[in-house]
Write a protein that holds these residues in place. Structure first.
Motif, PDB file in Angstrom:
ATOM      1  N   ARG A 286       0.835  -1.204   0.000  1.00  0.00           N
ATOM      2  CA  ARG A 286       0.000   0.000   0.000  1.00  0.00           C
ATOM      3  C   ARG A 286       0.869   1.254   0.000  1.00  0.00           C
ATOM      4  O   ARG A 286       0.577   2.236  -0.685  1.00  0.00           O
ATOM      5  N   GLU A 287       1.965   1.191   0.783  1.00  0.00           N
ATOM      6  CA  GLU A 287       2.876   2.327   0.848  1.00  0.00           C
ATOM      7  C   GLU A 287       3.529   2.563  -0.517  1.00  0.00           C
ATOM      8  O   GLU A 287       3.682   3.703  -0.965  1.00  0.00           O
ATOM      9  N   GLU A 288       3.891   1.481  -1.171  1.00  0.00           N
ATOM     10  CA  GLU A 288       4.488   1.591  -2.505  1.00  0.00           C
ATOM     11  C   GLU A 288       3.476   2.160  -3.501  1.00  0.00           C
ATOM     12  O   GLU A 288       3.815   2.977  -4.357  1.00  0.00           O
ATOM     13  N   GLN A 289       2.218   1.715  -3.362  1.00  0.00           N
ATOM     14  CA  GLN A 289       1.171   2.244  -4.231  1.00  0.00           C
ATOM     15  C   GLN A 289       0.971   3.741  -4.009  1.00  0.00           C
ATOM     16  O   GLN A 289       0.782   4.506  -4.956  1.00  0.00           O
ATOM     17  N   ARG A 290       1.031   4.150  -2.728  1.00  0.00           N
ATOM     18  CA  ARG A 290       0.908   5.581  -2.429  1.00  0.00           C
ATOM     19  C   ARG A 290       2.058   6.357  -3.055  1.00  0.00           C
ATOM     20  O   ARG A 290       1.883   7.458  -3.567  1.00  0.00           O
ATOM     21  N   ARG A 291       3.278   5.758  -2.969  1.00  0.00           N
ATOM     22  CA  ARG A 291       4.448   6.417  -3.557  1.00  0.00           C
ATOM     23  C   ARG A 291       4.277   6.555  -5.073  1.00  0.00           C
ATOM     24  O   ARG A 291       4.540   7.617  -5.648  1.00  0.00           O
ATOM     25  N   ILE A 292       3.831   5.473  -5.697  1.00  0.00           N
ATOM     26  CA  ILE A 292       3.650   5.500  -7.154  1.00  0.00           C
ATOM     27  C   ILE A 292       2.582   6.515  -7.544  1.00  0.00           C
ATOM     28  O   ILE A 292       2.740   7.289  -8.507  1.00  0.00           O
ATOM     29  N   LYS A 293       1.470   6.525  -6.781  1.00  0.00           N
ATOM     30  CA  LYS A 293       0.398   7.474  -7.080  1.00  0.00           C
ATOM     31  C   LYS A 293       0.868   8.914  -6.915  1.00  0.00           C
ATOM     32  O   LYS A 293       0.516   9.793  -7.701  1.00  0.00           O
ATOM     33  N   GLU A 294       1.693   9.131  -5.865  1.00  0.00           N
ATOM     34  CA  GLU A 294       2.218  10.483  -5.652  1.00  0.00           C
ATOM     35  C   GLU A 294       3.133  10.881  -6.810  1.00  0.00           C
ATOM     36  O   GLU A 294       3.082  12.024  -7.298  1.00  0.00           O
ATOM     37  N   GLU A 295       3.974   9.940  -7.238  1.00  0.00           N
ATOM     38  CA  GLU A 295       4.837  10.220  -8.390  1.00  0.00           C
ATOM     39  C   GLU A 295       4.009  10.498  -9.644  1.00  0.00           C
ATOM     40  O   GLU A 295       4.344  11.394 -10.437  1.00  0.00           O
ATOM     41  N   MET A 296       2.929   9.726  -9.794  1.00  0.00           N
ATOM     42  CA  MET A 296       2.068   9.941 -10.966  1.00  0.00           C
ATOM     43  C   MET A 296       1.394  11.306 -10.896  1.00  0.00           C
ATOM     44  O   MET A 296       1.275  12.005 -11.914  1.00  0.00           O
ATOM     45  N   ARG A 297       0.975  11.696  -9.681  1.00  0.00           N
ATOM     46  CA  ARG A 297       0.365  13.025  -9.540  1.00  0.00           C
ATOM     47  C   ARG A 297       1.373  14.112  -9.878  1.00  0.00           C
ATOM     48  O   ARG A 297       1.058  15.092 -10.557  1.00  0.00           O
ATOM     49  N   GLU A 298       2.611  13.923  -9.360  1.00  0.00           N
ATOM     50  CA  GLU A 298       3.663  14.883  -9.674  1.00  0.00           C
ATOM     51  C   GLU A 298       3.936  14.910 -11.178  1.00  0.00           C
ATOM     52  O   GLU A 298       4.124  15.975 -11.777  1.00  0.00           O
ATOM     53  N   GLU A 299       3.929  13.722 -11.784  1.00  0.00           N
ATOM     54  CA  GLU A 299       4.175  13.627 -13.224  1.00  0.00           C
ATOM     55  C   GLU A 299       3.060  14.336 -14.000  1.00  0.00           C
ATOM     56  O   GLU A 299       3.318  15.071 -14.957  1.00  0.00           O
ATOM     57  N   GLN A 300       1.823  14.109 -13.551  1.00  0.00           N
ATOM     58  CA  GLN A 300       0.688  14.743 -14.223  1.00  0.00           C
ATOM     59  C   GLN A 300       0.750  16.266 -14.094  1.00  0.00           C
ATOM     60  O   GLN A 300       0.471  16.998 -15.052  1.00  0.00           O
ATOM     61  N   LYS A 301       1.125  16.719 -12.888  1.00  0.00           N
ATOM     62  CA  LYS A 301       1.241  18.163 -12.687  1.00  0.00           C
ATOM     63  C   LYS A 301       2.346  18.730 -13.571  1.00  0.00           C
ATOM     64  O   LYS A 301       2.195  19.810 -14.171  1.00  0.00           O
ATOM     65  N   ALA A 302       3.477  17.993 -13.646  1.00  0.00           N
ATOM     66  CA  ALA A 302       4.587  18.455 -14.492  1.00  0.00           C
ATOM     67  C   ALA A 302       4.173  18.493 -15.959  1.00  0.00           C
ATOM     68  O   ALA A 302       4.457  19.471 -16.682  1.00  0.00           O
ATOM     69  N   LEU A 303       3.486  17.431 -16.402  1.00  0.00           N
ATOM     70  CA  LEU A 303       3.026  17.391 -17.795  1.00  0.00           C
ATOM     71  C   LEU A 303       2.004  18.491 -18.082  1.00  0.00           C
ATOM     72  O   LEU A 303       1.992  19.085 -19.167  1.00  0.00           O
ATOM     73  N   LYS A 304       1.162  18.728 -17.084  1.00  0.00           N
ATOM     74  CA  LYS A 304       0.155  19.781 -17.249  1.00  0.00           C
ATOM     75  C   LYS A 304       0.827  21.146 -17.379  1.00  0.00           C
ATOM     76  O   LYS A 304       0.436  21.979 -18.230  1.00  0.00           O
ATOM     77  N   GLU A 305       1.865  21.361 -16.542  1.00  0.00           N
ATOM     78  CA  GLU A 305       2.613  22.616 -16.636  1.00  0.00           C
ATOM     79  C   GLU A 305       3.301  22.737 -17.997  1.00  0.00           C
ATOM     80  O   GLU A 305       3.305  23.808 -18.622  1.00  0.00           O
ATOM     81  N   ILE A 306       3.903  21.617 -18.453  1.00  0.00           N
ATOM     82  CA  ILE A 306       4.593  21.624 -19.753  1.00  0.00           C
ATOM     83  C   ILE A 306       3.610  21.915 -20.879  1.00  0.00           C
ATOM     84  O   ILE A 306       3.885  22.696 -21.800  1.00  0.00           O
ATOM     85  N   GLU A 307       2.425  21.255 -20.794  1.00  0.00           N
ATOM     86  CA  GLU A 307       1.417  21.460 -21.834  1.00  0.00           C
ATOM     87  C   GLU A 307       0.937  22.912 -21.858  1.00  0.00           C
ATOM     88  O   GLU A 307       0.780  23.516 -22.932  1.00  0.00           O
ATOM     89  N   ALA A 308       0.739  23.472 -20.663  1.00  0.00           N
ATOM     90  CA  ALA A 308       0.294  24.871 -20.592  1.00  0.00           C
ATOM     91  C   ALA A 308       1.363  25.796 -21.150  1.00  0.00           C
ATOM     92  O   ALA A 308       1.071  26.770 -21.873  1.00  0.00           O
ATOM     93  N   LEU A 309       2.645  25.494 -20.815  1.00  0.00           N
ATOM     94  CA  LEU A 309       3.740  26.330 -21.294  1.00  0.00           C
ATOM     95  C   LEU A 309       3.889  26.188 -22.813  1.00  0.00           C
ATOM     96  O   LEU A 309       4.171  27.177 -23.522  1.00  0.00           O
ATOM     97  N   LYS A 310       3.698  24.975 -23.321  1.00  0.00           N
ATOM     98  CA  LYS A 310       3.770  24.763 -24.772  1.00  0.00           C
ATOM     99  C   LYS A 310       2.722  25.603 -25.507  1.00  0.00           C
ATOM    100  O   LYS A 310       3.010  26.260 -26.528  1.00  0.00           O
ATOM    101  N   LYS A 311       1.512  25.584 -24.944  1.00  0.00           N
ATOM    102  CA  LYS A 311       0.445  26.374 -25.572  1.00  0.00           C
ATOM    103  C   LYS A 311       0.766  27.860 -25.533  1.00  0.00           C
ATOM    104  O   LYS A 311       0.538  28.591 -26.515  1.00  0.00           O
ATOM    105  N   LYS A 312       1.305  28.290 -24.407  1.00  0.00           N
ATOM    106  CA  LYS A 312       1.667  29.694 -24.271  1.00  0.00           C
ATOM    107  C   LYS A 312       2.761  30.066 -25.272  1.00  0.00           C
ATOM    108  O   LYS A 312       2.687  31.109 -25.959  1.00  0.00           O
ATOM    109  N   ILE A 313       3.772  29.176 -25.382  1.00  0.00           N
ATOM    110  CA  ILE A 313       4.889  29.440 -26.304  1.00  0.00           C
ATOM    111  C   ILE A 313       4.405  29.432 -27.758  1.00  0.00           C
ATOM    112  O   ILE A 313       4.785  30.282 -28.583  1.00  0.00           O
ATOM    113  N   GLU A 314       3.555  28.439 -28.062  1.00  0.00           N
ATOM    114  CA  GLU A 314       3.020  28.356 -29.436  1.00  0.00           C
ATOM    115  C   GLU A 314       2.186  29.592 -29.775  1.00  0.00           C
ATOM    116  O   GLU A 314       2.219  30.103 -30.914  1.00  0.00           O
TER     117      GLU A 314
END
Length: 497
Positions: A286-314
């Motif tokens: 369960r702890e490992e699952q929480r770690r993975i989910k947290e990493e996925m949330r961080e990854e999603q937030k990072a991707l969301k930031e990248i996507e927003a920045l890409k749109k802004k740059i474009e």
């Protein structure tokens, strides 16, 4: 006059000389009195008969009187000596009585001492028996109080170390099915089948089966209750509790000739350790699952930031390109004066476009390189004290957003940033730091808690060994809210005093 021999003065004197024997003294006195009477009688006879000479009688009288005087002195002396002897005898009797009393008291005291010695021996024997009972009871004691257990717990050493929770689950099911099979086939106990009830073997067998079922049911209930309470610090006590139930039920059923087999006990002990380790590994998963989910949330937030920045740059890129195209069209129909200004504006927009394209390239690189990110070194003196640092990683384009999230309502003060290190391979750098300071972790059980008791100098040395770029560290923790709180506390104390 002829005097009888026992009235003779020598004999009477002899009696007086034996005064200390008392009886001769009394005889001497009596004989003296009798002698006087006898002499008086003879004098009367002589006087009546006319015989004798008065002078002789007077002489005899004077002699007798002198003898009486001597005897009287001797008597008084003897009586005085007797009185003295009597006093001495009385004193001796008193001393003897005191000695007897002392002897009796001594005998009583000796008897008391002997009794105390016997009592002491008896008590010693009782103490020895009680010590043995205490040792036996101590070995049977089952401690379940968390406060006591936490004072003397050790690390639990796994007995099975199976691959994952599914394997543990299968092994548990196998153990429990084997228990059910033994109970169903009446192989869980040693028992006798020779019982009769009211002369009936059928009724006796039925009664015996019911007793066996009740024994197994009681043991299973005790074991299930014990196993459900198993924790990291009471496994030994739970095992002792199961063994205690096994011993108790076998003693209670001795008259019924029913005894739970050791094989069944071992299956229950195996179930205890398997069930506990099963819960442990499930928590780890369960702890490992929480770690993975947290990493996925961080990854999603990072991707969301990248996507927003890409749109802004474009958007900016499109804007600049359209503006440049528009200016170039105006260039052909413009006057000489306007043409110079338009060309200058075009150069300015092309420079901005170049910067935007550079940002676009960087964003694309960040999007493609999933290992690029920031390793942060932060502290929270007010929450954790000095020389305690959290070493973590984020792929966010704005890493300080992650630090702000960590300083939410779960801690009383915000975090101070000591270093924010960008790396093309942030997980490797973070792992190197965690590995170097593994023995300095605050929580050595849950490795998701990334807090270490270490100095900034030590962190800096490890970063230099694993990172080829210069990193600037902020050594002083600002801890603004914490330090202001301390000042307010001092002010309140002064006001109170």
């Amino acid at each position: 006059m002829k005097v009888k021999w026992y009235y003779s003065l020598w004999f009477i004197g002899l009696m007086f000389s034996q005064w200390y024997l008392v009886v001769p003294l009394i005889m001497a006195i009596v004989l003296t009195i009798q002698r006087q009477k006898e002499e008086a009688k003879h004098q009367q006879q002589w006087a009546d008969s006319g015989f004798g000479d008065l002078l002789i009688l007077n002489e005899q009288k004077e002699s007798i009187q002198k003898s009486i005087q001597i005897l009287t002195v001797d008597k008084e002396k003897t009586l005085a000596e007797l009185e003295m002897k009597k006093d001495k005898l009385i004193e001796k009797l008193k001393v003897a009585e005191d000695l007897d009393a002392m002897r009796e008291a001594t005998n009583k005291e000796q008897n008391n001492i002997d009794k105390l010695a016997r009592d002491q021996v008896h008590l010693g024997e009782q103490i020895t028996v009680l010590k043995k009972e205490i040792e036996q009871k101590h070995s049977e004691i089952i401690v379940l109080d968390d406060e006591i257990l936490n004072q003397e717990f050790g690390f639990y050493t796994p007995k099975y170390n199976l691959e994952n929770s599914q394997v543990y689950k299968q092994r548990l099911e196998h153990i429990r099915n084997k228990q059910k099979q033994l109970a169903k086939e009446k192989q869980a106990t040693h028992h006798s089948d020779d019982w009769t009830l009211s002369g009936s073997k059928t009724e006796g067998r039925k009664m015996n089966n019911e007793n066996i079922k009740m024994t197994i049911y009681s043991f299973n209930t005790d074991c299930d209750n014990a196993i459900s309470k198993a924790k990291f610090n009471n496994i030994d006590s739970i095992e002792k509790r199961i063994r205690g139930s096994y011993t108790k039920l076998n003693k209670m059923n001795a008259k019924n000739k029913i005894e739970i087999k050791g094989e069944y006990l071992e299956l229950k002990l195996a179930e205890l350790h398997l069930a506990y380790e099963y819960e442990l590994i499930k928590e780890e998963e369960r702890e490992e699952q929480r770690r993975i989910k947290e990493e996925m949330r961080e990854e999603q937030k990072a991707l969301k930031e990248i996507e927003a920045l890409k749109k802004k740059i474009e958007k900016e890129e499109t804007h600049f390109m359209q503006e440049i195209s528009s200016l170039k069209l105006r260039l052909d129909s413009s006057s000489v004066e306007e043409r110079a200004a338009i060309q200058h504006k075009i150069l300015e927009l092309e420079a901005k476009l170049a910067l935007v394209e550079k940002d676009k390239e960087d964003v694309l690189n960040r999007e493609q390189n999933t290992r690029a990110g920031y390793v942060y070194i932060i502290s929270n003196i007010g929450s954790f004290g000095e020389y305690v640092y959290k070493i973590g990683m984020t792929r966010r384009l704005e890493p300080l957003d992650r630090v702000k999230e960590l300083g939410d309502a779960s801690v009383p003060f915000i975090f101070d940033v000591h270093a924010m290190i960008f790396s093309e391979d942030a997980p490797t750098l973070e792992n190197a730091l965690h590995k170097a300071f593994h023995h300095r972790r605050l929580n050595k059980v849950n490795e998701r808690k990334e807090f270490f008791r270490v100095s900034l100098e030590e962190i800096s040395d490890v970063v230099i060994q694993n990172h080829n770029k210069v990193v600037e560290f902020t050594k002083l923790a600002e801890a603004e809210h914490y330090r202001e709180t301390l000042m307010l506390d001092k002010t309140l104390i002064k006001v109170a005093n």
